[in-house]
Design a protein around this motif. Structure first.
Motif, PDB file in Angstrom:
ATOM      1  N   LYS A  46      -0.122 -14.004  -0.038  1.00 28.55           N
ATOM      2  CA  LYS A  46       1.238 -13.467  -0.101  1.00 28.55           C
ATOM      3  C   LYS A  46       1.253 -11.965   0.166  1.00 28.55           C
ATOM      4  N   LEU A  47       0.293 -11.241  -0.394  1.00 27.83           N
ATOM      5  CA  LEU A  47       0.268  -9.790  -0.209  1.00 27.83           C
ATOM      6  C   LEU A  47      -0.060  -9.420   1.232  1.00 27.83           C
ATOM      7  N   TYR A  48      -0.938 -10.181   1.876  1.00 28.33           N
ATOM      8  CA  TYR A  48      -1.235  -9.914   3.282  1.00 28.33           C
ATOM      9  C   TYR A  48      -0.020 -10.211   4.162  1.00 28.33           C
ATOM     10  N   LYS A  49       0.694 -11.275   3.862  1.00 28.41           N
ATOM     11  CA  LYS A  49       1.896 -11.594   4.634  1.00 28.41           C
ATOM     12  C   LYS A  49       2.953 -10.501   4.470  1.00 28.41           C
ATOM     13  N   ARG A  50       3.022  -9.950   3.281  1.00 26.65           N
ATOM     14  CA  ARG A  50       4.002  -8.894   2.971  1.00 26.65           C
ATOM     15  C   ARG A  50       3.576  -7.547   3.535  1.00 26.65           C
ATOM     16  N   ASN A  51       2.258  -7.354   3.691  1.00 27.20           N
ATOM     17  CA  ASN A  51       1.709  -6.071   4.141  1.00 27.20           C
ATOM     18  C   ASN A  51       0.738  -6.282   5.309  1.00 27.20           C
ATOM     19  N   PRO A  52       1.219  -6.793   6.431  1.00 24.69           N
ATOM     20  CA  PRO A  52       0.319  -7.159   7.526  1.00 24.69           C
ATOM     21  C   PRO A  52      -0.506  -5.994   8.070  1.00 24.69           C
ATOM     22  N   ARG A  58      -7.224  -7.645  10.854  1.00 23.99           N
ATOM     23  CA  ARG A  58      -6.055  -8.309  11.448  1.00 23.99           C
ATOM     24  C   ARG A  58      -6.192  -8.553  12.944  1.00 23.99           C
ATOM     25  N   GLU A  59      -7.075  -7.806  13.611  1.00 23.23           N
ATOM     26  CA  GLU A  59      -7.243  -7.965  15.054  1.00 23.23           C
ATOM     27  C   GLU A  59      -8.197  -9.105  15.413  1.00 23.23           C
ATOM     28  N   ASP A 103      -8.455  -1.068   3.068  1.00 26.38           N
ATOM     29  CA  ASP A 103      -7.600  -2.244   2.899  1.00 26.38           C
ATOM     30  C   ASP A 103      -7.226  -2.361   1.419  1.00 26.38           C
ATOM     31  N   ARG A 104      -6.008  -1.982   1.102  1.00 23.18           N
ATOM     32  CA  ARG A 104      -5.569  -1.950  -0.300  1.00 23.18           C
ATOM     33  C   ARG A 104      -5.497  -3.352  -0.916  1.00 23.18           C
ATOM     34  N   VAL A 105      -5.045  -4.319  -0.125  1.00 20.91           N
ATOM     35  CA  VAL A 105      -4.930  -5.684  -0.645  1.00 20.91           C
ATOM     36  C   VAL A 105      -6.314  -6.228  -0.984  1.00 20.91           C
ATOM     37  N   LEU A 106      -7.278  -6.024  -0.096  1.00 17.26           N
ATOM     38  CA  LEU A 106      -8.644  -6.486  -0.345  1.00 17.26           C
ATOM     39  C   LEU A 106      -9.191  -5.861  -1.620  1.00 17.26           C
ATOM     40  N   ALA A 107      -9.030  -4.556  -1.780  1.00 13.85           N
ATOM     41  CA  ALA A 107      -9.538  -3.878  -2.974  1.00 13.85           C
ATOM     42  C   ALA A 107      -8.856  -4.407  -4.238  1.00 13.85           C
ATOM     43  N   ASN A 160       7.338   5.671  -1.141  1.00 13.36           N
ATOM     44  CA  ASN A 160       7.161   4.304  -0.662  1.00 13.36           C
ATOM     45  C   ASN A 160       6.070   3.608  -1.452  1.00 13.36           C
ATOM     46  N   LEU A 161       6.288   2.338  -1.781  1.00 13.61           N
ATOM     47  CA  LEU A 161       5.268   1.575  -2.494  1.00 13.61           C
ATOM     48  C   LEU A 161       4.001   1.490  -1.658  1.00 13.61           C
ATOM     49  N   LEU A 162       2.853   1.626  -2.311  1.00 15.21           N
ATOM     50  CA  LEU A 162       1.577   1.566  -1.601  1.00 15.21           C
ATOM     51  C   LEU A 162       1.272   0.147  -1.125  1.00 15.21           C
ATOM     52  N   ILE A 163       1.637  -0.840  -1.940  1.00 15.40           N
ATOM     53  CA  ILE A 163       1.522  -2.248  -1.551  1.00 15.40           C
ATOM     54  C   ILE A 163       2.856  -2.915  -1.870  1.00 15.40           C
TER      55      ILE A 163
END
Length: 218
Positions: A46-52, A58-59, A103-107, A160-163
């Motif tokens: 969900k977080l990756y979809k929200r923060n692509p 991603r490549e 990568d904030r989501v990964l961390a 702005n929100l970081l994530i």
């Protein structure tokens, strides 16, 4: 025919021995652990979809492939960018540090996963002699609460929100993140209570306050 029969017998015996070595509580622990990890994986998707744009690969991979890769690795996988960080909750804080460039989501997810596994004493299977501390489980639930609060509140210098998670000011409120995180908290709390009742040990309870968001020790 003989070879097949022999193989089947061995598998049955091993399965039987494994079941005999587990109590009902051991199986309950494993069910709870699988449930919280399943929800953590859903949260990462969900977080990756929200923060692509935050996803480091991603490549070269889809979101599913990226998330599957993360969870196919052992929880103690040595990510070079976190190798100097001793506590899992410090990785969570790193994810929500304005100056972090990775990568904030990964961390965020790696930190939570390591913290949750520590609450299970880093076991993924449980048997009669496997010990587990109900206080660590309880503390992990409070740490999820703290992480969720930081996720919803930490901004960059421009506000702005970081994530991104639930929503931003001009969007319809999306509560699916809260429900998912709330389920993870409930899973850990429920298991802490089960273990406490089983062992007769008293849980030390805490109230998470926004004014002093300090992660609890695991």
């Amino acid at each position: 025919m003989t070879g097949c029969a022999s193989s089947h017998s061995t598998q049955t015996n091993n399965g039987g021995i494994s079941r005999l070595a587990k109590s009902d509580v051991d199986e309950v622990i494993e069910i709870h652990q699988k449930a919280v990890m399943r929800d953590l994986k859903k949260l990462m998707v969900k977080l990756y979809k929200r923060n692509p744009n935050l996803r480091y690969d991603r490549e070269i991979r889809t979101i599913k492939e990226s998330v599957d890769l993360t969870f196919s690795r052992r929880f103690d996988f040595n990510y070079p960018e976190y190798k100097t960080i001793k506590r899992p909750t410090d990785i969570v804080r790193l994810a929500l540090d304005e100056h972090y460039q990775g990568d904030r989501v990964l961390a965020f997810i790696v930190g939570l996963r390591k913290m949750l596994m520590a609450s299970y004493d880093n076991h993924s299977e449980f048997f009669y002699l496997t010990s587990i501390d109900q206080q660590k489980l309880y503390n992990s639930a409070r740490n999820i609460e703290i992480a969720a609060w930081l996720l919803a509140k930490n901004n960059d210098k421009d506000g702005n929100l970081l994530i991104l998670s639930d929503s931003v000011s001009d969007e319809t409120r999306n509560l699916s993140y809260q429900r998912l995180i709330g389920r993870m908290i409930a899973t850990q709390d429920n298991l802490a209570l089960i273990i406490s009742q089983k062992t007769g040990r008293i849980l030390k309870t805490f109230v998470v306050r926004a004014a002093s968001l300090v992660f609890l020790p695991i």
